[in-house]
Scaffold this active site. Structure first.
Site, short mmCIF file in Angstrom:
data_model
loop_
_atom_site.label_atom_id
_atom_site.label_comp_id
_atom_site.label_asym_id
_atom_site.label_seq_id
_atom_site.Cartn_x
_atom_site.Cartn_y
_atom_site.Cartn_z
CG ASP A 34 -2.05 0.97 1.15
OD1 ASP A 34 -1.77 2.20 1.12
OD2 ASP A 34 -3.20 0.53 1.12
N GLY A 96 -16.66 2.10 3.64
CA GLY A 96 -15.39 2.80 3.53
C GLY A 96 -14.58 2.47 2.29
CG HIS A 103 -8.93 -3.19 -2.34
ND1 HIS A 103 -10.01 -2.55 -2.92
CD2 HIS A 103 -8.54 -2.41 -1.31
CE1 HIS A 103 -10.25 -1.42 -2.27
NE2 HIS A 103 -9.39 -1.32 -1.28
#
Length: 116
Positions: A34, A96, A103
């Site tokens: 990330d 969210g 993912h």
């Protein structure tokens, strides 16, 4: 649902149009670090098949989701996480989700901001 969405950020990463720091890749899945990690180790596991949200998952995706679930602990071990990890799949606006390509966030490592 199509195999890819030309406007999808993660489809572009799968296609190599946007760079990523890969942690794993096979014919079904891509895992990458990330760019805004929430923990010392934070990878995203995505199917190469474009599925916008978990709400679109059906029986035909059972094997794919199983592959994602099995890959998570393997990656954490390979990346040195030894004291547990968290998996999160955000779904839809109230869940969210920010990028509409299924993912799984997999996060591990010590988090100094937590009370001990």
């Amino acid at each position: 649902m199509s195999a890819t969405d030309p406007n999808c950020l993660f489809c572009k990463i799968v296609a190599g149009q946007i760079p990523s720091r890969k942690a794993f890749e096979d014919e079904h899945l891509l895992a990458f670090h990330d760019i805004h990690p929430w923990a010392p180790v934070h990878v995203l596991i995505i199917p190469k098949l474009h599925i916008a949200t978990m709400a679109e998952v059906g029986e035909q995706h059972a094997e794919l989701l199983g592959r994602m679930a099995v890959l998570a602990p393997r990656l954490m071990r390979e990346l040195g996480v030894t004291n547990g990890f968290r998996t999160v799949i955000n779904t839809g606006p109230d869940g969210g989700q920010e990028i509409y390509h299924l993912h799984m966030h997999v996060m591990g490592g010590p988090r100094p901001w937590l009370k001990g």
